[in-house]
Enzyme design. Structure first.
Site, PDB file in Angstrom:
ATOM      1  N   GLY A 159      42.387  -3.110  12.071  1.00 60.73           N
ATOM      2  CA  GLY A 159      41.887  -4.165  13.033  1.00 60.73           C
ATOM      3  C   GLY A 159      42.920  -5.163  13.608  1.00 60.73           C
ATOM      4  O   GLY A 159      44.176  -4.716  13.316  1.00 60.73           O
ATOM      5  N   ARG A 160      42.387  -6.003  14.089  1.00 60.65           N
ATOM      6  CA  ARG A 160      43.579  -7.194  14.515  1.00 60.65           C
ATOM      7  C   ARG A 160      44.308  -7.576  13.306  1.00 60.65           C
ATOM      8  O   ARG A 160      45.477  -7.650  13.355  1.00 60.65           O
ATOM      9  CB  ARG A 160      42.853  -8.153  15.327  1.00 60.65           C
ATOM     10  CG  ARG A 160      42.090  -8.074  16.607  1.00 60.65           C
ATOM     11  CD  ARG A 160      41.636  -9.173  17.150  1.00 60.65           C
ATOM     12  NE  ARG A 160      40.622  -9.811  16.478  1.00 60.65           N
ATOM     13  CZ  ARG A 160      39.352  -9.453  16.925  1.00 60.65           C
ATOM     14  NH1 ARG A 160      38.935  -8.796  17.806  1.00 60.65           N
ATOM     15  NH2 ARG A 160      38.354 -10.032  16.031  1.00 60.65           N
ATOM     16  N   ARG A 181      38.418   3.650  10.430  1.00 60.25           N
ATOM     17  CA  ARG A 181      37.196   4.496  10.862  1.00 60.25           C
ATOM     18  C   ARG A 181      37.574   5.456  12.138  1.00 60.25           C
ATOM     19  O   ARG A 181      37.483   6.335  12.347  1.00 60.25           O
ATOM     20  CB  ARG A 181      35.996   3.582  11.364  1.00 60.25           C
ATOM     21  CG  ARG A 181      35.410   3.153  10.099  1.00 60.25           C
ATOM     22  CD  ARG A 181      34.080   2.574  10.620  1.00 60.25           C
ATOM     23  NE  ARG A 181      34.451   1.301  11.580  1.00 60.25           N
ATOM     24  CZ  ARG A 181      33.280   0.653  12.266  1.00 60.25           C
ATOM     25  NH1 ARG A 181      32.173   1.171  12.230  1.00 60.25           N
ATOM     26  NH2 ARG A 181      33.665  -0.106  13.020  1.00 60.25           N
ATOM     27  N   THR A 241      42.866  -9.761   0.861  1.00 57.83           N
ATOM     28  CA  THR A 241      42.489 -11.143   1.706  1.00 57.83           C
ATOM     29  C   THR A 241      41.134 -10.819   2.544  1.00 57.83           C
ATOM     30  O   THR A 241      41.253 -11.735   3.652  1.00 57.83           O
ATOM     31  CB  THR A 241      43.586 -11.351   2.545  1.00 57.83           C
ATOM     32  OG1 THR A 241      43.957 -10.313   3.415  1.00 57.83           O
ATOM     33  CG2 THR A 241      44.798 -11.881   1.790  1.00 57.83           C
ATOM     34  N   SER A 242      40.458  -9.965   2.562  1.00 56.99           N
ATOM     35  CA  SER A 242      39.369  -9.485   3.383  1.00 56.99           C
ATOM     36  C   SER A 242      37.913 -10.206   2.765  1.00 56.99           C
ATOM     37  O   SER A 242      37.534 -11.327   3.026  1.00 56.99           O
ATOM     38  CB  SER A 242      39.265  -8.020   3.296  1.00 56.99           C
ATOM     39  OG  SER A 242      38.126  -7.702   4.216  1.00 56.99           O
ATOM     40  N   ARG A 243      37.222  -9.370   1.982  1.00 58.67           N
ATOM     41  CA  ARG A 243      36.078  -9.864   1.149  1.00 58.67           C
ATOM     42  C   ARG A 243      36.107  -9.207  -0.093  1.00 58.67           C
ATOM     43  O   ARG A 243      36.491  -7.952  -0.308  1.00 58.67           O
ATOM     44  CB  ARG A 243      34.886  -9.353   1.911  1.00 58.67           C
ATOM     45  CG  ARG A 243      34.376 -10.319   3.236  1.00 58.67           C
ATOM     46  CD  ARG A 243      34.087 -11.471   2.850  1.00 58.67           C
ATOM     47  NE  ARG A 243      33.675 -12.535   4.166  1.00 58.67           N
ATOM     48  CZ  ARG A 243      34.238 -13.099   4.842  1.00 58.67           C
ATOM     49  NH1 ARG A 243      35.778 -13.041   4.685  1.00 58.67           N
ATOM     50  NH2 ARG A 243      33.886 -13.875   5.827  1.00 58.67           N
ATOM     51  N   GLU A 272      31.975 -15.111  -5.411  1.00 57.35           N
ATOM     52  CA  GLU A 272      32.301 -16.500  -5.028  1.00 57.35           C
ATOM     53  C   GLU A 272      31.457 -17.474  -4.896  1.00 57.35           C
ATOM     54  O   GLU A 272      30.115 -16.958  -4.701  1.00 57.35           O
ATOM     55  CB  GLU A 272      33.265 -16.333  -3.657  1.00 57.35           C
ATOM     56  CG  GLU A 272      34.537 -15.896  -3.743  1.00 57.35           C
ATOM     57  CD  GLU A 272      35.360 -15.890  -2.262  1.00 57.35           C
ATOM     58  OE1 GLU A 272      35.185 -16.886  -1.741  1.00 57.35           O
ATOM     59  OE2 GLU A 272      36.257 -15.052  -2.134  1.00 57.35           O
ATOM     60  N   HIS A 293      40.389 -18.374  -1.808  1.00 54.47           N
ATOM     61  CA  HIS A 293      39.917 -18.064  -0.495  1.00 54.47           C
ATOM     62  C   HIS A 293      40.564 -18.986   0.605  1.00 54.47           C
ATOM     63  O   HIS A 293      39.927 -19.718   1.268  1.00 54.47           O
ATOM     64  CB  HIS A 293      38.508 -18.284  -0.460  1.00 54.47           C
ATOM     65  CG  HIS A 293      37.908 -17.511   0.781  1.00 54.47           C
ATOM     66  ND1 HIS A 293      36.639 -16.812   0.740  1.00 54.47           N
ATOM     67  CD2 HIS A 293      38.368 -16.988   2.038  1.00 54.47           C
ATOM     68  CE1 HIS A 293      36.556 -16.344   1.690  1.00 54.47           C
ATOM     69  NE2 HIS A 293      37.451 -16.299   2.674  1.00 54.47           N
TER      70      HIS A 293
END
Length: 331
Positions: A159-160, A181, A241-243, A272, A293
């Site tokens: 994505g971005r 995707r 660095t996402s989730r 977290e 985070h």
């Protein structure tokens, strides 16, 4: 005089954002910056016209069903919205907004920092110069890391943020690969000289570095499962660095302990704010780089997020569609 909407903000925001909120709305701020308890969140949804939560607030179905009829908007101070049960909110007629786009460059910068830090052992090197340690001086075979130029980077989620990471990585001489995707536009692929893999499994088995940049959705929970993590090469590194929930953290820890994966850089964690003691021990040994985070933590980014929240609230109460609505098609 038109009644101002009652807005409740769950955490401290930058001063400029809070000041503007007080000017525009009947705003209740969280001056102490203490996470709101469940009881406080229940009271908030019962009284607020607008709730402004952050990623640390769990706005689940049970909480939303406690909301009074006056709650019409959840304007989240966040890029992601996996902390909100959007379907339940929409079913109750509550609009949900987020703050997309403004954190792309900041998160990509931090991703690239971890891509550099883990193979080059930057944190280990910095610790050598702690005040309580003696450095014997340079030697040819000490603190050897891995060169990243010429290596293959596999991006999970183009994505971005994934594209921004790819642009940075290409400048450092990495070969860009990605799984998504949907395939990105041909001109993007051409500019990045990127190779698309429709099979995540096949990509994982061939990369030197994996960067996780996909959003947290029901479909991406433990996307990098133990089975998939075992496909990675022993010389490979993983950066997230996402989730935290996108990776089976317990499985990752076991593979790192067994030297089945060379190392990892993690800015997010599955539970977290709790961080696994095993991960902390691995960090002490130099196997992982752990950050609290902070991938999007820039002054500019936080102010831009706040400005998006303000615009979404104003647009909604002016009778317009907020520009950053979370739609069912996005879930």
């Amino acid at each position: 005089m038109k009644k101002k909407p009652h807005v409740i903000v769950t955490r401290r925001l930058p001063d400029a954002v809070e000041t503007r909120m007080r000017e525009l709305f009947d705003t209740r701020l969280n001056i102490d910056d203490r996470p709101m308890s469940r009881a406080e969140l229940v009271e908030a949804v019962k009284t607020a016209d607008v709730l402004v939560p952050t990623v640390t607030d769990r706005i689940d179905a049970t909480l939303i069903t406690e909301a009074g009829p006056q709650l019409r908007l959840i304007a989240s101070f966040s890029n992601g919205f996996d902390h909100i049960d959007v379907e339940t909110a929409l079913a109750r007629g509550i609009v949900v907004t987020n703050t997309p786009g403004v954190l792309t460059q900041d998160t990509a910068d931090m991703t690239m920092a971890l891509i550099l830090a883990v193979p080059r052992r930057l944190v280990e090197g910095a610790h050598v110069l702690d005040v309580d340690r003696d450095w014997a001086g340079w030697t040819p075979t000490w603190m050897l890391g891995r060169r990243i130029s010429g290596k293959r980077l596999g991006i999970v989620g183009m994505g971005r943020i994934g594209e921004a990471v790819a642009r940075r990585a290409k400048a450092f001489g990495l070969s860009i690969h990605y799984h998504n995707r949907h395939r990105v536009a041909p001109e993007v692929e051409e500019a990045l000289e990127a190779t698309y893999w429709d099979s995540l499994d096949q990509m994982l088995a061939r990369m030197d570095i994996i960067s996780v940049n996909c959003p947290r959705t029901p479909g991406t929970y433990h996307l990098l499962s133990e089975r998939r993590l075992k496909l990675m090469r022993p010389e490979a590194y993983l950066v997230n660095t996402s989730r935290g929930e996108v990776i089976d953290e317990a499985a990752l820890t076991r593979l790192l302990e067994a030297d089945a994966i060379a190392g990892a850089g993690l800015d997010v964690f599955e539970h977290e704010p709790s961080v696994s003691p095993k991960l902390l021990r691995l960090a002490a040994k130099g196997k992982v780089v752990l950050l609290p985070h902070m991938g999007s933590a820039t002054i500019e980014g936080r102010i831009e997020m706040g400005e998006k929240v303000l615009i979404n609230i104003r647009a909604f109460f002016d009778g317009h569609k907020p520009p950053d609505r979370v739609l069912p098609s996005m879930l």
